[in-house]
Scaffold this active site. Structure first.
Site: not given
Ligand code: FAD
Ligand code: NAP
Length: 310
Positions: A133, A136-137
């Protein structure tokens, strides 16, 4: 019978839980297969969530989210969902232990995961020099040299973004041609801070306790090159976690656009009562603030949907 089942406990799922319960829904459960928090808990530093001026690691950043959302009655269960099925007007949520729950509405928030490139040290140094990302970084490498891996739109666009911050960007791609739009490739080629390293793979990242110190590259003809960089950004594609929507006959429960879930501006899918929020929905900007907004939006949509059924 639950009023609402939320699948996934990242920023989208936790925000959905907060808005649904604070908005008056009484019987709401969020299922998370690991700990709540989502992808961002793998980040060492988070600094772009509006209103949070302190830079903190992803785990500390997400810690209050569960506490806040359970305050209004959200129940969180550590369970892996394997499938959501339509059951008359309602939904059946099926878990990995073969048990199931029934719900009147569902919000799927299972997110997406960056694909791994497969080089040595990728997992060991993830979050300590290996990143997926740039938004982010990237700022942590201001005025430093970095490497970018990939030849798609994301890699080329993010290389251009990083070139605004970094002293030099090495763009490593495994062949001559690019998947990225030709105009984007041209812009990158014209940028004097970007050096293309083509027909090459990353073999290994090396480092110490503080993080990455270098990248070892091998060219398709077998020759090798070492780059002394403190960071590498890998953009080799993303996997949307859409598995829970796959039915036993291989079809998806709702309409998809590629791997992503098609939603409207209220996060409604093509199936009544089924909503999707966060990184797995079509055109997701893949940022915490956007996923959180999607979750809140979907929860408000569920409240209206359930009211309309009475
Ligand atoms: P996710 O965060 O992917 O959450 C999905 C959840 O669903 C997970 O906890 C997973 O375990 C759970 N899950 C999946 N399948 C199942 C299942 N079958 N049963 C039960 N649970 C399940 N964004 C920023 O805005 N700023 C930043 O600085 C930033 N830094 C980042 C750094 C890194 C290293 C990464 C990888 C991403 C970063 N992002 C950042 C992006 C951000 O993390 C994502 O956009 C955000 O987390 C998406 O949220 P979400 O809830 O859609 O999905
Ligand atoms: P992508 O298009 O799938 O490209 C992934 C790139 O990574 C490819 O160049 C691929 O090489 C390379 N790659 C894959 N696995 C690798 C590995 N193990 N090691 C090294 N390299 C590897 O992914 P994306 O760039 O994230 O884009 C995803 C989708 O979003 C695409 O449809 C893209 O067009 C779209 N997108 C659009 C825009 C825009 O329109 N502005 C912006 C960003 C993304 P090969 O080419 O050799 O296979």
């Amino acid at each position: 019978m639950l009023d609402l089942a939320i699948i996934g406990g990242g920023p989208a799922g936790l925000s959905a839980g907060l808005y649904a319960t604070r908005g008056g829904l009484k019987n709401v459960v969020m299922y998370e297969k690991f700990m709540p928090g989502g992808q961002i808990t793998s980040s060492s530093e988070m600094e772009n969530y509006p209103g949070v001026a302190t830079v903190m690691d992803g785990i500390s950043f997400m810690a209050p989210w569960s506490e806040q959302s359970t305050r209004f009655g959200l129940k969180i269960e550590q369970k892996e969902v394997i499938r959501v099925e339509k059951n008359g007007e309602n939904f059946k949520i099926i878990f990995s232990d073969n048990s199931s729950d029934d719900a009147k509405a569902v919000i799927v928030c299972t997110g997406a995961a960056p694909k791994k490139a497969g080089f040595i040290g990728e997992n060991e140094f993830f979050g300590r020099g290996v990143s997926t990302c740039a938004t982010c970084d990237g700022a942590f490498y201001r005025k430093k040299e970095v490497a970018v891996l990939g030849g798609g739109d994301t890699a080329l666009e993010e290389a251009l973004y990083l070139a605004n911050l970094c002293s030099k960007v090495y763009l490593i791609h495994r062949r001559e041609g690019f998947r990225a739009a030709p105009s984007t490739v041209e812009r990158a080629k014209k940028n004097e801070k970007i050096e293309f390293i083509l027909n090459a793979k990353v073999e290994e990242v090396v480092g110490d306790n503080a993080g990455v110190t270098g990248v070892k590259i091998v060219f398709n003809d077998g020759s090798k090159k070492d780059l002394a960089v403190p960071g590498i950004f890998t953009f080799v594609g993303l996997d949307v976690r859409n598995e829970v929507l796959k039915q036993t006959d291989g079809s998806f429960l709702c309409e998809m656009v590629g791997d992503a879930v098609k939603v409207d501006l209220k996060m409604r899918t093509s199936v009544e009562g089924l909503f999707a929020a966060g990184d797995l929905r079509v055109d997701a900007p893949r940022q915490v603030v956007c996923a959180a907004a999607d979750g809140a939006n979907a929860a408000l949509g569920v409240i209206s949907y359930l009211e309309s059924k009475h």
